[in-house]
Write a protein that holds these residues in place. Structure first.
Motif, PDB file in Angstrom:
ATOM      1  N   SER A 117       1.690 -60.610 -32.974  1.00  0.00           N
ATOM      2  CA  SER A 117       2.239 -59.733 -34.006  1.00  0.00           C
ATOM      3  C   SER A 117       3.522 -60.296 -34.587  1.00  0.00           C
ATOM      4  N   LEU A 118       4.346 -60.862 -33.718  1.00  0.00           N
ATOM      5  CA  LEU A 118       5.617 -61.435 -34.169  1.00  0.00           C
ATOM      6  C   LEU A 118       5.392 -62.645 -35.067  1.00  0.00           C
ATOM      7  N   LEU A 119       4.465 -63.513 -34.661  1.00  0.00           N
ATOM      8  CA  LEU A 119       4.258 -64.770 -35.380  1.00  0.00           C
ATOM      9  C   LEU A 119       3.599 -64.586 -36.737  1.00  0.00           C
ATOM     10  N   ILE A 120       2.912 -63.468 -36.943  1.00  0.00           N
ATOM     11  CA  ILE A 120       2.322 -63.245 -38.262  1.00  0.00           C
ATOM     12  C   ILE A 120       3.282 -62.498 -39.177  1.00  0.00           C
ATOM     13  N   GLY A 121       4.524 -62.255 -38.684  1.00  0.00           N
ATOM     14  CA  GLY A 121       5.571 -61.734 -39.559  1.00  0.00           C
ATOM     15  C   GLY A 121       5.740 -60.236 -39.546  1.00  0.00           C
ATOM     16  N   ARG A 122       5.399 -59.570 -38.438  1.00  0.00           N
ATOM     17  CA  ARG A 122       5.484 -58.115 -38.394  1.00  0.00           C
ATOM     18  C   ARG A 122       6.687 -57.596 -37.629  1.00  0.00           C
ATOM     19  N   ASP A 123       7.478 -58.474 -37.025  1.00  0.00           N
ATOM     20  CA  ASP A 123       8.550 -58.003 -36.139  1.00  0.00           C
ATOM     21  C   ASP A 123       9.733 -58.967 -36.176  1.00  0.00           C
ATOM     22  N   GLN A 124      10.616 -58.792 -37.137  1.00  0.00           N
ATOM     23  CA  GLN A 124      11.801 -59.637 -37.226  1.00  0.00           C
ATOM     24  C   GLN A 124      12.769 -59.339 -36.092  1.00  0.00           C
ATOM     25  N   HIS A 125      12.836 -58.085 -35.652  1.00  0.00           N
ATOM     26  CA  HIS A 125      13.750 -57.751 -34.558  1.00  0.00           C
ATOM     27  C   HIS A 125      13.354 -58.485 -33.283  1.00  0.00           C
ATOM     28  N   GLY A 126      12.044 -58.658 -33.059  1.00  0.00           N
ATOM     29  CA  GLY A 126      11.607 -59.421 -31.891  1.00  0.00           C
ATOM     30  C   GLY A 126      12.099 -60.852 -31.939  1.00  0.00           C
ATOM     31  N   ILE A 127      12.073 -61.461 -33.130  1.00  0.00           N
ATOM     32  CA  ILE A 127      12.591 -62.819 -33.285  1.00  0.00           C
ATOM     33  C   ILE A 127      14.086 -62.847 -33.005  1.00  0.00           C
ATOM     34  N   ASP A 128      14.799 -61.829 -33.490  1.00  0.00           N
ATOM     35  CA  ASP A 128      16.239 -61.761 -33.236  1.00  0.00           C
ATOM     36  C   ASP A 128      16.533 -61.646 -31.740  1.00  0.00           C
ATOM     37  N   LEU A 129      15.721 -60.881 -31.018  1.00  0.00           N
ATOM     38  CA  LEU A 129      15.919 -60.751 -29.573  1.00  0.00           C
ATOM     39  C   LEU A 129      15.661 -62.072 -28.854  1.00  0.00           C
ATOM     40  N   LEU A 130      14.651 -62.804 -29.302  1.00  0.00           N
ATOM     41  CA  LEU A 130      14.358 -64.092 -28.674  1.00  0.00           C
ATOM     42  C   LEU A 130      15.457 -65.107 -28.930  1.00  0.00           C
ATOM     43  N   ASN A 131      16.053 -65.038 -30.110  1.00  0.00           N
ATOM     44  CA  ASN A 131      17.096 -66.004 -30.463  1.00  0.00           C
ATOM     45  C   ASN A 131      18.473 -65.592 -29.953  1.00  0.00           C
ATOM     46  N   ALA A 132      18.605 -64.344 -29.514  1.00  0.00           N
ATOM     47  CA  ALA A 132      19.908 -63.884 -29.019  1.00  0.00           C
ATOM     48  C   ALA A 132      20.235 -64.585 -27.701  1.00  0.00           C
ATOM     49  N   PRO A 133      21.515 -64.835 -27.436  1.00  0.00           N
ATOM     50  CA  PRO A 133      21.890 -65.470 -26.166  1.00  0.00           C
ATOM     51  C   PRO A 133      21.464 -64.620 -24.976  1.00  0.00           C
ATOM     52  N   ALA A 134      20.928 -65.267 -23.961  1.00  0.00           N
ATOM     53  CA  ALA A 134      20.511 -64.560 -22.755  1.00  0.00           C
ATOM     54  C   ALA A 134      21.733 -64.084 -21.968  1.00  0.00           C
ATOM     55  N   LYS A 135      21.581 -62.951 -21.310  1.00  0.00           N
ATOM     56  CA  LYS A 135      22.665 -62.370 -20.523  1.00  0.00           C
ATOM     57  C   LYS A 135      22.588 -62.860 -19.068  1.00  0.00           C
ATOM     58  N   PRO A 136      23.688 -62.690 -18.311  1.00  0.00           N
ATOM     59  CA  PRO A 136      23.628 -63.076 -16.891  1.00  0.00           C
ATOM     60  C   PRO A 136      22.540 -62.321 -16.143  1.00  0.00           C
ATOM     61  N   HIS A 137      22.058 -62.906 -15.077  1.00  0.00           N
ATOM     62  CA  HIS A 137      21.000 -62.304 -14.278  1.00  0.00           C
ATOM     63  C   HIS A 137      21.436 -60.921 -13.778  1.00  0.00           C
ATOM     64  N   ALA A 138      20.460 -60.005 -13.700  1.00  0.00           N
ATOM     65  CA  ALA A 138      20.770 -58.633 -13.286  1.00  0.00           C
ATOM     66  C   ALA A 138      21.380 -58.590 -11.881  1.00  0.00           C
ATOM     67  N   PHE A 139      20.979 -59.500 -11.004  1.00  0.00           N
ATOM     68  CA  PHE A 139      21.524 -59.533  -9.650  1.00  0.00           C
ATOM     69  C   PHE A 139      23.021 -59.843  -9.676  1.00  0.00           C
ATOM     70  N   ILE A 140      23.436 -60.720 -10.605  1.00  0.00           N
ATOM     71  CA  ILE A 140      24.860 -61.056 -10.725  1.00  0.00           C
ATOM     72  C   ILE A 140      25.652 -59.833 -11.163  1.00  0.00           C
ATOM     73  N   MET A 141      25.133 -59.108 -12.160  1.00  0.00           N
ATOM     74  CA  MET A 141      25.846 -57.929 -12.642  1.00  0.00           C
ATOM     75  C   MET A 141      25.914 -56.852 -11.556  1.00  0.00           C
ATOM     76  N   ALA A 142      24.831 -56.716 -10.789  1.00  0.00           N
ATOM     77  CA  ALA A 142      24.843 -55.727  -9.702  1.00  0.00           C
ATOM     78  C   ALA A 142      25.863 -56.097  -8.627  1.00  0.00           C
ATOM     79  N   LEU A 143      25.932 -57.380  -8.293  1.00  0.00           N
ATOM     80  CA  LEU A 143      26.910 -57.827  -7.306  1.00  0.00           C
ATOM     81  C   LEU A 143      28.339 -57.580  -7.790  1.00  0.00           C
TER      82      LEU A 143
END
Length: 669
Positions: free
Chosen positions: A170-196
């Protein structure tokens, strides 16, 4: 009757005569993060954190004076006075955002330094009251560093979205620009790190609270200071671990930049013109060390038009990007020397300077803003020259006015954005234009007016470097650069290259060195594109490599290392040409002087007797080819070799043409 000047005539005159005021305004400065902004950001956040810290002081006085000593009248007074730091915090935060508007990443990164500095001071204050009071916060900071820095390198980061096959479709045929933005957004620290980190901060709070209670029991600390001490320790750990987390993240300023950009010094004693575009030993490599551009060197003079041609994936567009903005080549390593007018365009600076070159990509670049802002680079125009340039490109005043008046240039059509980008480039009048496929997305009218304007820029001395497949634009070029697999295989007069290629000949120019063998093999393999051509490639590459070895030896014409003189033209380069025929191909090497008949006869004798083949390139050439002879073409001497090949669509690698067919083919060639 007096003559009056029409607005159009006045505008045309403004194009040719730009006053000094406007010329001085056409300068640029690279985006930068000044030191004063970092200091100011840290100061604002320091003041905000100080206001928060002061609330703990009010909490101590309220608890001691009101709850313990029972002075009821101070409750309202201290409570009202505590509103001052609260309002101060609002003012500091608002002032921070207003003073550094448009620098949100800087506010985030530099802003963390203010609370961290206050945290260090507060840690010293706790240690002054009692050394044990600083232990929970100090231990929390050490654990925070271990969790935020080393552990974050071992654990994978948390992306904004996990790709599922059905959703990806669905994303690749041009139906979800927000999904592309999420993929290109910088990844956050691992959830285990934040929990610690959260649990460690809470552990700091409760351990500091318990320690304060113990000190109060031993009458070292007042009971009113128990909760504030725990809160201060929690705040210290929170502020300092925030800095550690920011350090573990990739800064947005460098997240998508090249892995390295190395500018090397120009070759000593180079007599090239400082007024031209000079490129020396330019290379681009990926993270695995694979060369995408390999050791490119050339010089372009003022007023020249140069085209870049080559197969797909040859590195044409990459070359223009490397010349203009090597820092933007994500995860690539760039090295070399590039200068224009003696200055390096690679140097980024917040200081104003003249526009040296402009890169016009296949996709036009427009910024959020009106068409007029994009045309005049968000400056107030001092003359209608930019508007006239746009009109001359679209040949329609209404269309030009529509583009300029558009409140958001990103909503314009692709052709309109292309015309806007062209007009802006011509308005800035750089020393060099680097244009990538100007025909893409352009109408026939726009291509014609663009070419007309390029001719005007050429007459004023601008350097023009074009990546194009448009025949009309290629005919405008003085010279052509031919790239193949990231290597410069030839740079010569456009007329010469066109005439030679129209007759079926292809040329390779490389260093006169055995290290050129890989590039030579790559060039030969590119001539055989059909499925089943593997044996043809191997056969021709074997002969070509022996010819290269022959060109690298230099004394008496003969058969072994150090035994051949004059097999390549003077200088440090070798020149090969190839042409394919039915049943054979002709491969020739340019020579300073032809091989003697005695050298050819001796090599033929060795080839027939199978003697000295391990040391005699010429003998191996004779053994693996149909014929070898000295020829003269266009006043140059060539060593010409005929090599048997097959058509994979009609025959197998083992089948070879008959002697009569071969003789007829050679006569025809």
């Amino acid at each position: 009757m007096s003559q009056t000047q029409t607005p159009l005539e006045h505008t045309a005159e403004a194009v040719e005569k730009m006053d000094e005021k406007e010329r001085s305004a056409l300068v640029m400065q690279d985006r930068s993060l000044p030191l004063w902004a970092s200091v100011l950001s840290a100061g604002f956040t320091f003041g905000s954190a100080l206001c928060v810290l002061s609330l703990t002081v009010f909490a101590v006085f309220l608890h001691k004076l009101v709850a313990i000593e029972g002075i009821e009248s101070l409750a309202l007074l201290l409570g009202a006075t505590a509103l001052v730091p609260i309002l101060g915090m609002v003012l500091f935060e608002t002032g921070h955002a207003r003073a550094l508007a448009g620098l949100r990443p800087l506010r985030k990164r530099s802003g963390a330094m203010g609370p961290a500095l206050l945290a260090v001071l507060a840690l010293g204050g706790l240690a002054t009251l009692h050394p044990l009071l600083a232990l929970p916060a100090l231990a929390g900071c050490i654990l925070g560093w271990l969790i935020s820095i080393p552990l974050s390198r071992w654990l994978p980061r948390d992306p904004g979205w996990d790709i599922l096959p059905a959703e990806a479709t669905s994303l690749l045929i041009g139906r979800d620009q927000h999904g592309i933005d999420l993929l290109n957004a910088p990844a956050k620290p691992h959830a285990f790190i934040m929990a610690l980190l959260k649990s460690m901060r809470l552990a700091t709070f409760i351990s500091s609270f318990a320690l304060a209670c113990w000190l109060t029991l031993h009458e070292v600390l007042s009971a009113a200071a128990i909760a504030p001490t725990a809160l201060i320790s929690y705040g210290i750990v929170l502020a300092i671990t925030d800095v550690f987390l920011l350090r573990s993240e990739i800064a947005p300023e460098v997240a998508k930049q090249a892995s390295s950009v190395t500018a090397i010094a120009a070759v000593e004693g180079d007599t090239g013109l400082d007024g031209g575009l000079k490129v020396e030993h330019l290379s681009v490599s990926d993270r695995d060390g694979h060369k995408l551009l390999q050791d490119l060197s050339f010089q372009l003079t003022a007023g020249s038009v140069t085209g870049i041609t080559g197969d797909s994936f040859a590195g044409k567009s990459l070359l223009l990007k490397a010349l203009t903005a090597p820092h933007d080549l994500t995860n690539l390593a760039v090295s070399g020397h590039v200068s224009i007018h003696g200055q390096s365009p690679w140097h980024r600076s917040g200081r104003e300077r003249d526009v040296d070159l402009i890169y016009l990509g296949a996709q036009p670049r427009v910024l959020p803003g009106s068409g007029g802002d994009n045309l005049y680079c968000f400056r107030s125009p001092d003359s209608p020259r930019g508007e006239h340039l746009l009109k001359s490109l679209v040949h329609n005043s209404d269309v030009a006015q529509h583009i300029i008046a558009s409140p958001d240039a990103t909503t314009l059509s692709n052709v309109e954005q292309k015309a806007l980008a062209f007009a802006r480039a011509f308005y800035l009048r750089p020393a060099a234009y680097l244009v990538d496929r100007p025909e893409d997305g352009s109408s026939e009218l726009l291509r014609g007016t663009f070419l007309t304007r390029l001719r005007e820029e050429r007459r004023r001395g601008a350097i023009i470097l074009l990546v194009t497949e448009d025949r009309v634009l290629l005919e405008e070029c003085d010279q052509l650069i031919v790239l193949q697999n990231g290597r410069l295989v030839e740079m010569a007069s456009a007329t010469e290259i066109r005439d030679r290629e129209s007759s079926g000949w292809q040329r390779f120019v490389g260093k006169r060195d055995l290290d050129s063998e890989e590039a030579l093999d790559s060039w030969i393999c590119a001539q055989f594109r059909r499925d089943g051509d593997d044996a043809n490639r191997r056969a021709v590459c074997m002969v070509a490599n022996e010819m290269l070895a022959l060109a690298c030896y230099a004394t008496e014409p003969g058969m072994g290392p150090g035994a051949v003189t004059g097999t390549s033209p003077p200088g440090d380069t070798v020149c090969f040409e190839i042409k394919l025929f039915a049943g054979h191909c002709i491969l020739r090497l340019q020579q300073a002087q032809p091989l003697s008949s005695g050298a050819l006869a001796k090599a033929q004798s060795d080839a027939d007797s199978d003697r000295a083949l391990t040391q005699a390139p010429l003998a191996r050439i004779l053994r693996d080819s149909m014929s070898v002879e000295n020829t003269v073409h266009n006043g140059s001497n060539w060593l010409q070799v005929a090599i048997s090949i097959y058509d994979p669509r009609k025959s197998s690698p083992q089948s070879t043409p008959t002697s009569e067919t071969t003789a007829d083919a050679l006569n025809r060639s």
